[in-house]
Design an enzyme around this catalytic site. Sequence first.
Site, PDB file in Angstrom:
ATOM      1  CG  ASN A  77      52.983  56.850  13.878  1.00 60.09           C
ATOM      2  OD1 ASN A  77      52.442  57.703  14.560  1.00 60.09           O
ATOM      3  ND2 ASN A  77      52.421  55.689  13.630  1.00 60.09           N
ATOM      4  CD  GLN A 115      58.183  57.423  13.372  1.00 58.68           C
ATOM      5  OE1 GLN A 115      59.099  57.696  12.590  1.00 58.68           O
ATOM      6  NE2 GLN A 115      57.750  56.182  13.545  1.00 58.68           N
ATOM      7  CB  CYS A 123      50.474  49.032  15.051  1.00 60.25           C
ATOM      8  SG  CYS A 123      52.025  49.496  15.771  1.00 60.25           S
TER       9      CYS A 123
HETATM   10  N1  PLP Z   1      55.571  56.218  19.128  1.00 62.78           N
HETATM   11  C1  PLP Z   1      55.626  56.397  17.808  1.00 62.78           C
HETATM   12  C2  PLP Z   1      55.233  57.717  17.220  1.00 62.78           C
HETATM   13  C3  PLP Z   1      56.032  55.351  16.979  1.00 62.78           C
HETATM   14  O1  PLP Z   1      56.075  55.530  15.652  1.00 62.78           O
HETATM   15  C4  PLP Z   1      56.384  54.121  17.568  1.00 62.78           C
HETATM   16  C5  PLP Z   1      56.756  52.970  16.724  1.00 62.78           C
HETATM   17  O2  PLP Z   1      56.279  52.791  15.623  1.00 62.78           O
HETATM   18  C6  PLP Z   1      56.335  54.009  18.957  1.00 62.78           C
HETATM   19  C7  PLP Z   1      55.924  55.083  19.708  1.00 62.78           C
HETATM   20  C8  PLP Z   1      56.721  52.748  19.650  1.00 62.78           C
HETATM   21  O3  PLP Z   1      58.121  52.588  19.678  1.00 62.78           O
HETATM   22  P1  PLP Z   1      58.736  51.145  19.924  1.00 62.78           P
HETATM   23  O4  PLP Z   1      58.534  50.361  18.684  1.00 62.78           O
HETATM   24  O5  PLP Z   1      60.187  51.390  20.215  1.00 62.78           O
HETATM   25  O6  PLP Z   1      58.038  50.581  21.108  1.00 62.78           O
END
Ligand code: PLP
Length: 401
Positions: free
Chosen positions: A150, A178, A324
């Site tokens: 991401n 992603q 995050c």
């Molecule tokens: N995994 C990856 C690689 C992400 O970029 C994200 C969100 O930023 C998530 C999981 C989590 O997804 P969600 O926001 O739908 O819970």
Amino acid sequence: MKTIYFDNNATTRVAPEVLDAMLPYFSELYGNPSSMHSFGGKVAYELEKAREKVAALLNASHDEIIFTSCGTESDNTAIRSALDVQPDKRHIITSSVEHPAVRSFCNQLELKGYRITEIPVDQNGLLDMDIYEKSLSPDTAIVSLMWANNETGVIFPVEKAAEMARSRGIIFHTDAVQAVGKIPIDMAKNYIDKLSVSGHKFHAPKGIGALYLRKGTKYSPYLIGGHQEKNRRSGTENTPYIIGMGKSAELASANMEKEGSVVRYLRDKLENEILKRIPNSRINGERELRLPNTANISFEFVEGESILLMLNEFGICASSGSACTSGSLQPSHVLRAMGIPFTMAHGSIRFSLSVYNTMEEVDFVIEKLPPIIEKLRSISPYWPPDSNPHDLTVRTKHENE
Ligand code: PLP
């Protein structure tokens, strides 16, 4: 002020076609898809059509798609389920650059006595496949490796990694949150057992996801209740959002080529111009093996947060690492795992594009960014670098604490 949105890995705008498709399910088509009457039956029919569209985006079968509330739920469920169906196995393999939806969950499992192996990456963000191969063991319950990162967009060879896991009878999960909608995914051509999807990363709303579960993979549900999703994920279906994600999957299938060519062209233009105009800047992540929409760029001796604030004054939305980790003064765990020097990692910005971005927007950023960096460097005690060769070890040490 116009918003120039370059933060599509954090979330995307809901496509107008997606919103149109969803709206009737908030008003006239409010039936429960589990109901016996045809009013609910009509919704159930459309829900299955949405499932087929999500399956088509992955070249999977419709009954391999389980709707969930988000990517995080899909990730957590995929891992938890593998542990539940193999109680004798206590080892999990993942990587050092996973999203917290996998990484924090694994940290919690470690506290409960599971053994976690985090496969390291090199300075380009590429997975160490030798260590990966050596880590696969008869005790491994599941491998969970992301398809695309991401923060940097770096793509892992998950199909190869899944094949290696399969030959040892190990369940393989990929967090493809992603990757889905940005690069072609063909589940008929690989050995991946579970794959996580999140709607809001490809123009569906936030709060809807899916878990691909290959036929025949042993599975234990996390949510238990009213038997929805063939007993694999109970809870009344979020029908408007599922319909929306079905539509966005259809659009993503149609836009895949555009994503790969137009979006890549805009991203490359943005990167090349920035590197040309701003000294001591560099791209983080292997340039060839990357998502077409992501640019993670470091500007030495400036703080990413300050750059973001100044870009924000012009309506430009970007990110310093994942959503995050924004707000934290620590460089992101991804850049640290790649061994990016502190002075670079600290001043890193992620621009992530979508099919809605234009060349005018790219030009606008190219015009506004160089003076911002120049201004910030003019007040930095560490700039120019030759005048301050000291102190960096102290800061690196602090960062490791
Ligand atoms: N995994 C990856 C690689 C992400 O970029 C994200 C969100 O930023 C998530 C999981 C989590 O997804 P969600 O926001 O739908 O819970």
